[in-house]
Design a protein around this motif. Structure first.
Motif, PDB file in Angstrom:
ATOM      1  N   PHE A  49       0.799  -0.984  -0.068  1.00  0.00           N
ATOM      2  CA  PHE A  49       0.121   0.022  -0.096  1.00  0.00           C
ATOM      3  C   PHE A  49       0.828   1.172  -0.178  1.00  0.00           C
ATOM      4  CE2 PHE A  49      -2.757  -3.362   2.286  1.00  0.00           C
ATOM      5  CZ  PHE A  49      -3.810  -3.170   1.416  1.00  0.00           C
ATOM      6  N   PRO A  50       1.189   1.801  -1.211  1.00  0.00           N
ATOM      7  CA  PRO A  50       2.024   2.802  -1.148  1.00  0.00           C
ATOM      8  C   PRO A  50       1.020   4.141  -0.802  1.00  0.00           C
ATOM      9  CG  PRO A  50       2.103   2.043  -3.451  1.00  0.00           C
ATOM     10  CD  PRO A  50       0.910   1.221  -2.561  1.00  0.00           C
ATOM     11  N   GLY A  51       1.615   5.021  -0.204  1.00  0.00           N
ATOM     12  CA  GLY A  51       0.714   6.275   0.274  1.00  0.00           C
ATOM     13  C   GLY A  51       0.308   6.126   1.705  1.00  0.00           C
ATOM     14  N   PHE A  52       0.493   4.977   2.210  1.00  0.00           N
ATOM     15  CA  PHE A  52      -0.148   4.937   3.659  1.00  0.00           C
ATOM     16  C   PHE A  52       0.666   5.984   4.692  1.00  0.00           C
ATOM     17  CE2 PHE A  52       3.687   2.371   4.362  1.00  0.00           C
ATOM     18  CZ  PHE A  52       3.783   2.335   5.664  1.00  0.00           C
ATOM     19  N   ASP A  53      -0.200   6.263   5.641  1.00  0.00           N
ATOM     20  CA  ASP A  53       0.276   7.510   6.531  1.00  0.00           C
ATOM     21  C   ASP A  53       0.123   6.984   7.891  1.00  0.00           C
ATOM     22  OD1 ASP A  53       1.049  10.342   6.971  1.00  0.00           O
ATOM     23  OD2 ASP A  53      -1.004  10.462   7.899  1.00  0.00           O
ATOM     24  N   THR A  54       1.222   7.237   8.803  1.00  0.00           N
ATOM     25  CA  THR A  54       1.307   6.571  10.121  1.00  0.00           C
ATOM     26  C   THR A  54       1.353   7.717  11.019  1.00  0.00           C
ATOM     27  OG1 THR A  54       2.174   4.537   9.543  1.00  0.00           O
ATOM     28  CG2 THR A  54       2.382   5.234  11.897  1.00  0.00           C
ATOM     29  N   ARG A  55       0.629   7.750  12.216  1.00  0.00           N
ATOM     30  CA  ARG A  55       0.666   8.701  13.305  1.00  0.00           C
ATOM     31  C   ARG A  55       0.790   8.036  14.579  1.00  0.00           C
ATOM     32  NH1 ARG A  55       1.594  13.659  10.730  1.00  0.00           N
ATOM     33  NH2 ARG A  55       0.133  13.652   8.901  1.00  0.00           N
ATOM     34  N   LEU A  56       2.049   8.096  15.244  1.00  0.00           N
ATOM     35  CA  LEU A  56       2.149   7.397  16.691  1.00  0.00           C
ATOM     36  C   LEU A  56       2.435   8.186  17.811  1.00  0.00           C
ATOM     37  CD1 LEU A  56       2.839   4.271  17.868  1.00  0.00           C
ATOM     38  CD2 LEU A  56       5.159   4.641  17.152  1.00  0.00           C
ATOM     39  N   THR A  57       1.760   7.901  18.937  1.00  0.00           N
ATOM     40  CA  THR A  57       2.357   8.487  20.139  1.00  0.00           C
ATOM     41  C   THR A  57       2.815   7.487  21.082  1.00  0.00           C
ATOM     42  OG1 THR A  57       0.797  10.252  19.867  1.00  0.00           O
ATOM     43  CG2 THR A  57       1.649   9.793  22.199  1.00  0.00           C
ATOM     44  N   PHE A  58       4.034   7.212  21.331  1.00  0.00           N
ATOM     45  CA  PHE A  58       4.743   6.196  22.078  1.00  0.00           C
ATOM     46  C   PHE A  58       5.695   6.289  23.050  1.00  0.00           C
ATOM     47  CE2 PHE A  58       6.926   1.947  21.934  1.00  0.00           C
ATOM     48  CZ  PHE A  58       5.993   1.441  22.303  1.00  0.00           C
ATOM     49  N   ASP A  59       5.738   5.882  23.862  1.00  0.00           N
ATOM     50  CA  ASP A  59       6.845   5.590  25.132  1.00  0.00           C
ATOM     51  C   ASP A  59       6.659   4.401  25.856  1.00  0.00           C
ATOM     52  OD1 ASP A  59       8.593   5.712  27.167  1.00  0.00           O
ATOM     53  OD2 ASP A  59       8.174   7.900  27.572  1.00  0.00           O
ATOM     54  N   PRO A  60       7.853   3.455  25.485  1.00  0.00           N
ATOM     55  CA  PRO A  60       7.630   2.048  26.253  1.00  0.00           C
ATOM     56  C   PRO A  60       7.206   2.067  27.653  1.00  0.00           C
ATOM     57  CG  PRO A  60       9.531   2.014  24.700  1.00  0.00           C
ATOM     58  CD  PRO A  60       9.021   3.613  24.699  1.00  0.00           C
ATOM     59  N   ALA A  61       7.836   3.151  28.146  1.00  0.00           N
ATOM     60  CA  ALA A  61       7.575   3.245  29.948  1.00  0.00           C
ATOM     61  C   ALA A  61       6.130   3.708  30.229  1.00  0.00           C
ATOM     62  CB  ALA A  61       8.588   4.399  30.504  1.00  0.00           C
ATOM     63  N   HIS A  62       5.320   4.383  29.007  1.00  0.00           N
ATOM     64  CA  HIS A  62       4.077   4.722  29.363  1.00  0.00           C
ATOM     65  C   HIS A  62       3.178   4.315  28.479  1.00  0.00           C
ATOM     66  CE1 HIS A  62       5.793   7.129  32.738  1.00  0.00           C
ATOM     67  NE2 HIS A  62       6.693   7.501  31.948  1.00  0.00           N
ATOM     68  N   LEU A  63       3.009   2.952  28.434  1.00  0.00           N
ATOM     69  CA  LEU A  63       2.035   2.523  27.165  1.00  0.00           C
ATOM     70  C   LEU A  63       0.467   2.963  27.348  1.00  0.00           C
ATOM     71  CD1 LEU A  63       3.390  -1.338  27.020  1.00  0.00           C
ATOM     72  CD2 LEU A  63       4.013   0.627  25.460  1.00  0.00           C
ATOM     73  N   ASP A  64       0.228   3.318  28.543  1.00  0.00           N
ATOM     74  CA  ASP A  64      -1.122   3.823  28.675  1.00  0.00           C
ATOM     75  C   ASP A  64      -1.409   5.106  27.736  1.00  0.00           C
ATOM     76  OD1 ASP A  64       0.609   5.312  30.523  1.00  0.00           O
ATOM     77  OD2 ASP A  64      -0.964   5.969  31.645  1.00  0.00           O
ATOM     78  N   GLN A  65      -0.549   5.795  27.606  1.00  0.00           N
ATOM     79  CA  GLN A  65      -0.618   7.059  26.804  1.00  0.00           C
ATOM     80  C   GLN A  65      -0.318   6.637  25.078  1.00  0.00           C
ATOM     81  OE1 GLN A  65       1.854  10.137  28.142  1.00  0.00           O
ATOM     82  NE2 GLN A  65       1.365   9.561  30.421  1.00  0.00           N
ATOM     83  N   ALA A  66      -0.162   5.484  24.673  1.00  0.00           N
ATOM     84  CA  ALA A  66       0.208   5.348  23.477  1.00  0.00           C
ATOM     85  C   ALA A  66      -0.979   5.166  22.512  1.00  0.00           C
ATOM     86  CB  ALA A  66       1.016   3.924  23.247  1.00  0.00           C
ATOM     87  N   SER A  67      -0.652   5.654  21.123  1.00  0.00           N
ATOM     88  CA  SER A  67      -1.895   5.688  20.157  1.00  0.00           C
ATOM     89  C   SER A  67      -1.309   5.547  18.957  1.00  0.00           C
ATOM     90  CB  SER A  67      -2.695   6.735  20.294  1.00  0.00           C
ATOM     91  OG  SER A  67      -2.254   7.952  19.785  1.00  0.00           O
ATOM     92  N   LEU A  68      -1.833   4.643  17.847  1.00  0.00           N
ATOM     93  CA  LEU A  68      -1.369   4.538  16.681  1.00  0.00           C
ATOM     94  C   LEU A  68      -2.830   4.807  15.543  1.00  0.00           C
ATOM     95  CD1 LEU A  68       0.692   3.554  14.547  1.00  0.00           C
ATOM     96  CD2 LEU A  68      -0.151   1.128  15.160  1.00  0.00           C
ATOM     97  N   LYS A  69      -2.334   5.374  14.610  1.00  0.00           N
ATOM     98  CA  LYS A  69      -3.275   5.816  13.756  1.00  0.00           C
ATOM     99  C   LYS A  69      -2.712   5.450  12.205  1.00  0.00           C
ATOM    100  CE  LYS A  69      -6.692   8.524  14.205  1.00  0.00           C
ATOM    101  NZ  LYS A  69      -7.819   9.788  14.320  1.00  0.00           N
TER     102      LYS A  69
END
Length: 186
Positions: A49-69
């Motif tokens: 899938f060329p042209g896909f777009d990823t946004r990530l909020t991530f810190d391994p020490a704080h997985l409760d705040q992580a998000s992926l779109k």
């Protein structure tokens, strides 16, 4: 100028510096890949899938705040085989004219051990939303890398209906793999 007016900016600056910024925001960098693989009449096919777009909020020490779109433009799907691509983008499979984009969103993350994690999310594809888990490795650094795999059951999303629903032609499970190069969001 009063002492209070001088202290307030200093106080506000100290508070801002001491507030932890645990989760870091990232965007996809060039060179990232999102691919799929399956078999057709016993022969392996792969695509991307060329042209896909990823946004990530991530810190391994704080997985409760992580998000992926992840936004996935379906009309760009390609296997590099013109016969497959036309059929795949058409009404029997992705129906990219009616459903131009798939979306994967995850807000629940788990540590699996070492640098391995799981993102429990929802894939919205072909007008259907279902849970999908992405297992991935995380390589930290100034330009981190998320490398992951998932399995999507195509028939759960109505992909490959009619004659194409025959799992002896194309199995239900389609393997998804991704390697996302990331950079800090600005």
């Amino acid at each position: 100028m009063s002492t209070m007016s001088v202290r307030w900016p200093l106080f506000a600056s100290l508070i801002a510096l001491s507030t932890p910024a645990w989760a870091l925001d990232y965007v996809q960098a060039p060179g990232s890949t999102l691919a799929f693989a399956g078999t057709y009449q016993g022969e392996v096919f792969t695509g991307r899938f060329p042209g896909f777009d990823t946004r990530l909020t991530f810190d391994p020490a704080h997985l409760d705040q992580a998000s992926l779109k992840v936004a996935i433009p379906l009309a760009s799907a390609t296997t590099a085989n013109a016969d497959y691509d036309g059929e795949m983008r058409g009404s029997s499979f992705f129906d990219a004219g009616r459903f131009p984009q798939a979306q994967y969103t995850a807000t629940a993350f788990r540590k699996l051990g070492g640098d391995r994690y799981a993102a429990d999310g929802v894939l919205s594809l072909h007008g259907v939303s279902k849970p999908v888990t992405l297992q991935f490795t995380w390589t930290p650094g100034p330009r981190p890398v998320l490398s992951g795999k998932a399995t999507v059951r195509r028939l759960d999303f109505g992909i490959g209906g009619g004659d194409w629903a025959d799992t002896s032609l194309i199995p239900d499970d389609i393997a998804i793999s991704t390697r996302v190069l990331l950079q800090p969001a600005r």
